[in-house]
Design a protein around this motif. Structure first.
Motif, mmCIF file in Angstrom:
data_model
loop_
_atom_site.group_PDB
_atom_site.id
_atom_site.type_symbol
_atom_site.label_atom_id
_atom_site.label_comp_id
_atom_site.label_asym_id
_atom_site.label_seq_id
_atom_site.Cartn_x
_atom_site.Cartn_y
_atom_site.Cartn_z
ATOM 1 N N PRO A 131 14.308 10.568 9.527
ATOM 2 C CA PRO A 131 12.954 9.886 8.937
ATOM 3 C C PRO A 131 11.768 10.864 8.980
ATOM 4 C CG PRO A 131 13.555 8.815 11.034
ATOM 5 C CD PRO A 131 14.515 9.765 10.791
ATOM 6 N N PRO A 132 11.073 11.032 8.317
ATOM 7 C CA PRO A 132 9.997 11.943 8.395
ATOM 8 C C PRO A 132 9.040 11.616 9.503
ATOM 9 C CG PRO A 132 9.660 10.626 6.383
ATOM 10 C CD PRO A 132 10.915 10.161 7.042
ATOM 11 N N PRO A 133 8.712 12.652 10.143
ATOM 12 C CA PRO A 133 7.756 12.516 11.355
ATOM 13 C C PRO A 133 6.249 11.919 11.025
ATOM 14 C CG PRO A 133 7.801 14.782 10.810
ATOM 15 C CD PRO A 133 8.627 14.037 10.082
ATOM 16 N N ASP A 134 5.981 11.868 9.715
ATOM 17 C CA ASP A 134 4.641 11.374 9.335
ATOM 18 C C ASP A 134 4.694 9.788 9.396
ATOM 19 O OD1 ASP A 134 6.133 11.537 7.069
ATOM 20 O OD2 ASP A 134 4.270 10.943 5.953
ATOM 21 N N ALA A 135 6.189 9.313 9.490
ATOM 22 C CA ALA A 135 6.293 7.565 9.136
ATOM 23 C C ALA A 135 6.768 7.110 10.420
ATOM 24 C CB ALA A 135 7.450 7.675 8.049
ATOM 25 N N VAL A 136 7.470 8.099 11.279
ATOM 26 C CA VAL A 136 8.402 7.431 12.361
ATOM 27 C C VAL A 136 8.238 8.226 13.474
ATOM 28 C CG1 VAL A 136 10.777 6.936 13.043
ATOM 29 C CG2 VAL A 136 10.056 6.424 10.776
ATOM 30 N N ASP A 137 7.881 7.622 14.840
ATOM 31 C CA ASP A 137 7.702 8.602 16.004
ATOM 32 C C ASP A 137 9.002 8.567 16.516
ATOM 33 O OD1 ASP A 137 4.603 8.673 16.130
ATOM 34 O OD2 ASP A 137 4.784 6.623 16.096
ATOM 35 N N GLU A 138 9.966 7.744 16.573
ATOM 36 C CA GLU A 138 11.353 7.788 16.893
ATOM 37 C C GLU A 138 12.285 6.907 16.140
ATOM 38 O OE1 GLU A 138 13.350 6.265 21.230
ATOM 39 O OE2 GLU A 138 11.460 6.505 20.976
ATOM 40 N N PHE A 139 13.589 7.459 16.401
ATOM 41 C CA PHE A 139 14.493 6.917 15.218
ATOM 42 C C PHE A 139 15.831 6.510 16.292
ATOM 43 C CE2 PHE A 139 18.565 7.497 12.383
ATOM 44 C CZ PHE A 139 18.327 6.232 11.812
ATOM 45 N N VAL A 140 16.076 5.331 16.303
ATOM 46 C CA VAL A 140 17.203 4.721 17.138
ATOM 47 C C VAL A 140 18.369 4.177 16.181
ATOM 48 C CG1 VAL A 140 17.791 3.168 18.978
ATOM 49 C CG2 VAL A 140 15.733 4.056 18.968
ATOM 50 N N CYS A 141 19.532 4.772 16.504
ATOM 51 C CA CYS A 141 20.721 4.266 15.820
ATOM 52 C C CYS A 141 21.963 4.577 16.467
ATOM 53 C CB CYS A 141 20.651 5.075 14.334
ATOM 54 S SG CYS A 141 22.168 4.447 13.220
ATOM 55 N N PRO A 142 22.504 3.427 17.048
ATOM 56 C CA PRO A 142 23.866 3.555 17.783
ATOM 57 C C PRO A 142 24.886 4.259 17.024
ATOM 58 C CG PRO A 142 22.872 1.299 17.710
ATOM 59 C CD PRO A 142 22.349 1.970 16.676
ATOM 60 N N GLY B 238 17.529 5.705 2.782
ATOM 61 C CA GLY B 238 16.069 5.671 3.585
ATOM 62 C C GLY B 238 14.926 5.500 3.005
ATOM 63 N N ALA B 239 14.845 5.090 1.785
ATOM 64 C CA ALA B 239 13.422 5.083 0.972
ATOM 65 C C ALA B 239 12.888 3.735 1.471
ATOM 66 C CB ALA B 239 13.896 4.990 -0.533
ATOM 67 N N SER B 240 13.657 2.590 1.505
ATOM 68 C CA SER B 240 13.107 1.499 1.921
ATOM 69 C C SER B 240 12.735 1.415 3.372
ATOM 70 C CB SER B 240 14.063 0.224 1.855
ATOM 71 O OG SER B 240 14.432 -0.016 0.504
ATOM 72 N N ALA B 241 13.342 1.894 4.284
ATOM 73 C CA ALA B 241 12.909 2.101 5.776
ATOM 74 C C ALA B 241 11.686 3.035 5.951
ATOM 75 C CB ALA B 241 14.161 2.766 6.392
ATOM 76 N N VAL B 242 11.667 3.910 5.174
ATOM 77 C CA VAL B 242 10.507 4.769 5.213
ATOM 78 C C VAL B 242 9.417 4.099 4.773
ATOM 79 C CG1 VAL B 242 9.409 7.194 4.464
ATOM 80 C CG2 VAL B 242 11.685 6.925 5.133
ATOM 81 N N ALA B 243 9.294 3.641 3.528
ATOM 82 C CA ALA B 243 8.357 2.548 2.874
ATOM 83 C C ALA B 243 7.811 1.598 4.036
ATOM 84 C CB ALA B 243 8.763 1.984 1.662
ATOM 85 N N GLY C 256 0.599 -1.453 0.058
ATOM 86 C CA GLY C 256 0.008 -0.048 -0.011
ATOM 87 C C GLY C 256 0.781 1.268 -0.146
ATOM 88 N N VAL C 257 2.050 1.190 -0.194
ATOM 89 C CA VAL C 257 3.110 2.259 -0.170
ATOM 90 C C VAL C 257 3.882 2.393 -1.351
ATOM 91 C CG1 VAL C 257 5.074 3.438 1.096
ATOM 92 C CG2 VAL C 257 3.088 2.311 2.367
ATOM 93 N N ARG C 258 3.872 3.628 -1.944
ATOM 94 C CA ARG C 258 5.006 3.907 -2.956
ATOM 95 C C ARG C 258 5.537 5.161 -2.670
ATOM 96 N NH1 ARG C 258 4.803 6.776 -8.035
ATOM 97 N NH2 ARG C 258 5.855 5.736 -9.632
ATOM 98 N N ILE C 259 7.156 5.052 -2.849
ATOM 99 C CA ILE C 259 7.795 6.220 -2.605
ATOM 100 C C ILE C 259 8.774 6.519 -3.845
ATOM 101 C CG2 ILE C 259 9.715 7.341 -1.266
ATOM 102 C CD1 ILE C 259 8.605 5.857 1.263
#
Length: 210
Positions: free
Chosen positions: A164-175, A133-138, A74-77
């Motif tokens: 990541p865009p805030p409409d897709a992700v509430d929090e981003f964790v990356c060590p 980031g395209a795949s992760a956001v999709a 259901g998603v296309r970027i």
């Protein structure tokens, strides 16, 4: 010098950064295929359920590793700047997308990756790293449509500038946020391709363990 011996080692590093979700009702969703290996380690370490989310990168013609976009359920970027850089026409994009939609459907059917209920729960979307980031956001947008309470994107390594865009992700964790980033694979000693059989074995083991 590589940061991780392999995806399992990266999973251990990432699990240490996600301790606040230990023993909660969060669901770990690995981006198939390689992200499922990382996600399996995270899920096991934190005592959480594991599932896969299927995404297909739309690669540039002749440079397939360079993403001009991505598709998920259901998603296309599509990234116009990347399309222009790749010199791809709308017809080129249509051909790439048609092939990737067939593969998306095949993998979703093979992995049964829409079965885990995430309604009202935290969805931890895990991959082996982020480049464009395209795949992760999709993936995050596809899971967002399934009505989770919270979407957390978690990866072991990413470009320092990636957000990541805030409409897709509430929090981003990356060590590991790297300033001189070229490709995810450069941070691994072993970055061999993950097979369908490995993904299905990991998902099956997680189900058996529960």
């Amino acid at each position: 010098m590589a940061l991780f011996a392999d995806r399992r080692a990266a999973g251990r590093v990432l699990a240490a950064a996600l301790q606040e979700w230990r023993g909660t009702d969060a669901v770990v969703l690995g981006i198939a295929r390689g992200g499922v290996v990382v996600a399996a380690v995270v899920a096991d370490a934190l005592g959480l359920e594991l599932d896969a989310v299927v995404v297909r990168k739309l690669g540039a013609a002749g440079h397939e590793e360079f993403a001009v976009g991505a598709i998920a359920d259901g998603v296309r970027i599509v990234t116009p700047d990347a399309l222009r850089w790749a010199g791809m026409s709308s017809k080129d994009l249509e051909r790439v997308e048609a092939a990737e939609r067939d593969e998306l459907a095949r993998r979703m059917d093979a992995y049964g990756s829409r079965g885990r209920d995430v309604t009202g729960r935290t969805a931890l979307i895990v991959d082996d790293g982020v480049a464009t980031g395209a795949s992760a956001v999709a993936a995050c947008r596809a899971v967002r449509a399934r009505d989770p309470e919270r979407v957390v994107l978690a990866v072991p390594v990413a470009p320092e500038r990636f957000a990541p865009p805030p409409d897709a992700v509430d929090e981003f964790v990356c060590p590991h946020r790297e300033s001189d980033f070229w490709a995810v694979g450069e941070y691994y000693d072993d970055f061999r391709q993950t097979s369908d059989a490995e993904v299905m074995a990991l998902l099956g083991s997680a189900d058996s363990g529960r």
